[in-house]
Design a protein around this motif. Structure first.
Motif, PDB file in Angstrom:
ATOM      1  N   UNK A   1       0.918  -1.015   0.048  1.00  0.00           N
ATOM      2  CA  UNK A   1       0.156  -0.069  -0.110  1.00  0.00           C
ATOM      3  C   UNK A   1       0.846   1.244  -0.013  1.00  0.00           C
ATOM      4  N   UNK A   2       2.100   1.254   0.882  1.00  0.00           N
ATOM      5  CA  UNK A   2       2.896   2.220   0.916  1.00  0.00           C
ATOM      6  C   UNK A   2       3.501   2.531  -0.373  1.00  0.00           C
ATOM      7  N   UNK A   3       3.814   1.482  -1.261  1.00  0.00           N
ATOM      8  CA  UNK A   3       4.720   1.593  -2.529  1.00  0.00           C
ATOM      9  C   UNK A   3       3.640   2.025  -3.550  1.00  0.00           C
ATOM     10  N   UNK A   4       2.204   1.553  -3.536  1.00  0.00           N
ATOM     11  CA  UNK A   4       1.156   2.187  -4.233  1.00  0.00           C
ATOM     12  C   UNK A   4       1.139   3.643  -4.416  1.00  0.00           C
TER      13      UNK A   4
ATOM     14  N   UNK B   1       9.848 -11.359  -4.367  1.00  0.00           N
ATOM     15  CA  UNK B   1       9.974 -13.046  -4.740  1.00  0.00           C
ATOM     16  C   UNK B   1       8.737 -12.979  -5.603  1.00  0.00           C
ATOM     17  N   UNK B   2       7.521 -12.579  -5.276  1.00  0.00           N
ATOM     18  CA  UNK B   2       6.355 -12.493  -5.741  1.00  0.00           C
ATOM     19  C   UNK B   2       6.239 -11.681  -7.223  1.00  0.00           C
ATOM     20  N   UNK B   3       6.979 -10.754  -7.137  1.00  0.00           N
ATOM     21  CA  UNK B   3       6.971  -9.774  -8.479  1.00  0.00           C
ATOM     22  C   UNK B   3       6.360  -8.660  -8.166  1.00  0.00           C
ATOM     23  N   UNK B   4       5.798  -8.260  -7.268  1.00  0.00           N
ATOM     24  CA  UNK B   4       4.828  -7.056  -6.728  1.00  0.00           C
ATOM     25  C   UNK B   4       5.703  -5.859  -6.824  1.00  0.00           C
ATOM     26  N   UNK B   5       6.937  -5.738  -6.202  1.00  0.00           N
ATOM     27  CA  UNK B   5       7.783  -4.687  -6.347  1.00  0.00           C
ATOM     28  C   UNK B   5       9.248  -4.792  -6.707  1.00  0.00           C
ATOM     29  N   UNK B   6       9.706  -3.954  -7.124  1.00  0.00           N
ATOM     30  CA  UNK B   6      11.235  -3.939  -7.567  1.00  0.00           C
ATOM     31  C   UNK B   6      12.191  -3.201  -7.001  1.00  0.00           C
ATOM     32  N   UNK B   7      13.181  -3.682  -6.677  1.00  0.00           N
ATOM     33  CA  UNK B   7      14.213  -3.075  -5.925  1.00  0.00           C
ATOM     34  C   UNK B   7      15.491  -2.521  -7.134  1.00  0.00           C
TER      35      UNK B   7
ATOM     36  N   UNK C   1       6.837   0.120  -7.523  1.00  0.00           N
ATOM     37  CA  UNK C   1       5.843  -0.530  -7.641  1.00  0.00           C
ATOM     38  C   UNK C   1       5.859  -1.275  -9.220  1.00  0.00           C
ATOM     39  N   UNK C   2       5.554  -2.552  -9.232  1.00  0.00           N
ATOM     40  CA  UNK C   2       5.345  -3.283 -10.612  1.00  0.00           C
ATOM     41  C   UNK C   2       4.143  -3.043 -11.055  1.00  0.00           C
TER      42      UNK C   2
ATOM     43  N   UNK D   1       3.382   5.955  -3.064  1.00  0.00           N
ATOM     44  CA  UNK D   1       4.439   6.760  -3.310  1.00  0.00           C
ATOM     45  C   UNK D   1       5.195   6.429  -4.393  1.00  0.00           C
ATOM     46  N   UNK D   2       4.929   5.372  -5.085  1.00  0.00           N
ATOM     47  CA  UNK D   2       5.576   5.010  -6.436  1.00  0.00           C
ATOM     48  C   UNK D   2       6.979   4.693  -6.237  1.00  0.00           C
ATOM     49  N   UNK D   3       7.752   5.702  -6.123  1.00  0.00           N
ATOM     50  CA  UNK D   3       9.267   5.786  -6.201  1.00  0.00           C
ATOM     51  C   UNK D   3       9.792   6.269  -4.840  1.00  0.00           C
ATOM     52  N   UNK D   4      10.240   5.394  -3.915  1.00  0.00           N
ATOM     53  CA  UNK D   4      10.963   5.977  -2.830  1.00  0.00           C
ATOM     54  C   UNK D   4      12.100   5.126  -2.446  1.00  0.00           C
ATOM     55  N   UNK D   5      12.728   5.630  -1.400  1.00  0.00           N
ATOM     56  CA  UNK D   5      14.051   4.862  -0.736  1.00  0.00           C
ATOM     57  C   UNK D   5      13.696   4.072   0.064  1.00  0.00           C
ATOM     58  N   UNK D   6      14.352   2.863   0.314  1.00  0.00           N
ATOM     59  CA  UNK D   6      14.300   1.986   1.200  1.00  0.00           C
ATOM     60  C   UNK D   6      14.296   2.491   2.869  1.00  0.00           C
ATOM     61  N   UNK D   7      15.213   3.624   2.953  1.00  0.00           N
ATOM     62  CA  UNK D   7      15.565   4.058   4.255  1.00  0.00           C
ATOM     63  C   UNK D   7      14.130   4.801   4.797  1.00  0.00           C
ATOM     64  N   UNK D   8      13.446   5.720   3.822  1.00  0.00           N
ATOM     65  CA  UNK D   8      12.161   6.272   4.328  1.00  0.00           C
ATOM     66  C   UNK D   8      11.223   5.276   4.716  1.00  0.00           C
ATOM     67  N   UNK D   9      11.282   4.086   4.045  1.00  0.00           N
ATOM     68  CA  UNK D   9      10.246   3.190   4.582  1.00  0.00           C
ATOM     69  C   UNK D   9      10.506   2.628   5.915  1.00  0.00           C
ATOM     70  N   UNK D  10      11.735   2.414   6.346  1.00  0.00           N
ATOM     71  CA  UNK D  10      12.338   2.092   7.382  1.00  0.00           C
ATOM     72  C   UNK D  10      12.011   3.037   8.773  1.00  0.00           C
ATOM     73  N   UNK D  11      12.165   4.276   8.166  1.00  0.00           N
ATOM     74  CA  UNK D  11      11.975   5.509   9.319  1.00  0.00           C
ATOM     75  C   UNK D  11      10.487   5.501   9.721  1.00  0.00           C
TER      76      UNK D  11
END
Length: 248
Positions: A191-194, A226-232, A245-246, A196-206
């Motif tokens: 839900x957070x990825x949808x 693994x399920x192909x729903x997001x891309x790093x 988000x994929x 924010x679309x494009x964000x840093x991993x650090x932002x999510x951890x905060x």
């Protein structure tokens, strides 16, 4: 008509020797070896020869007695301290040891017989009676106690309670277990990825409030990858890790 007689049964040669010594009322430390040997040999002659194992034990002791008898007739031997060696010494030691264990067995047998006379009865007190406690007579309990004494007792109780407190551990906070499931965290990350679309991993951890939340969030990201729903992505080493988000 032949005469018949019954021999007394002995547990072994030492038992027979001890019987002969007590029968003749002689000092066990000064055994008249000639007399005892003759009586011992007389018993051997009258023994039943059917059980060779038992007879052999008595014959070995007979040989020992004859050897001691022969040594008694020879000049006295002396040891390194120039003291006379008594050929009967080893036999006396064995007899005393046997006598000690024999009478110990009698004592144990008597105790076993006495124990059989003891009967045990389980308690049959009703539960209501066992739980009964007589009421406390406060007047009798407080008789002779002054306010000063009560104050002193109260202070001592408080002091004992303070001494029981661990001054270090008492400063520790309460550790509460967080119930965090990977499934819930996956929904949160997706839900957070949808949004924010494009964000840093650090932002999510905060956004995570505890170490457990961080760990579960990391596991959720791996599962979503693994399920192909997001891309790093990460362009260079030590650069920011970016999550996208994929699109379906």
């Amino acid at each position: 008509m032949d005469l018949e007689f019954k021999l007394q049964v002995f547990e072994g040669p030492l038992d027979l020797l001890l019987h002969l010594i007590e029968k003749n009322k002689v000092n066990i430390y000064d055994i008249p070896i000639v007399t005892i040997t003759e009586q011992y040999m007389e018993y051997i002659r009258q023994m039943d020869r059917q059980d060779l194992n038992i007879v052999s034990e008595f014959l070995v002791m007979a040989a020992t007695l004859l050897d001691i008898k022969a040594k008694m007739l020879l000049p006295k031997e002396v040891d390194e301290n120039e003291e006379e060696v008594d050929p009967r010494e080893e036999l006396v030691r064995r007899l005393l040891e046997y006598k000690r264990y024999k009478y110990m067995s009698f004592e144990l047998k008597d105790r076993e017989i006495d124990a059989e006379k003891i009967n045990y009865k389980q308690e049959t007190i009703p539960i209501e009676v066992k739980k009964y406690e007589p009421p406390v007579d406060m007047d009798q309990l407080m008789k002779g106690i002054t306010l000063q004494q009560l104050s002193k007792i109260f202070s001592e109780v408080l002091k004992r309670q303070e001494n029981r407190v661990d001054q270090v551990r008492s400063q520790f906070g309460t550790i509460e277990k967080e119930e965090v499931s990977i499934e819930d965290k996956m929904d949160y990350v997706l839900d957070f990825t949808v949004k924010n679309k494009h964000y840093s991993f650090k932002k999510l951890l905060k956004k995570q409030c505890s170490k457990v939340q961080v760990i579960v969030t990391f596991l959720a990201i791996l599962e979503l990858m693994k399920t192909g729903k997001i891309m790093i992505t990460q362009e260079h080493i030590f650069d920011e890790i970016v999550i996208d988000v994929v699109e379906a």
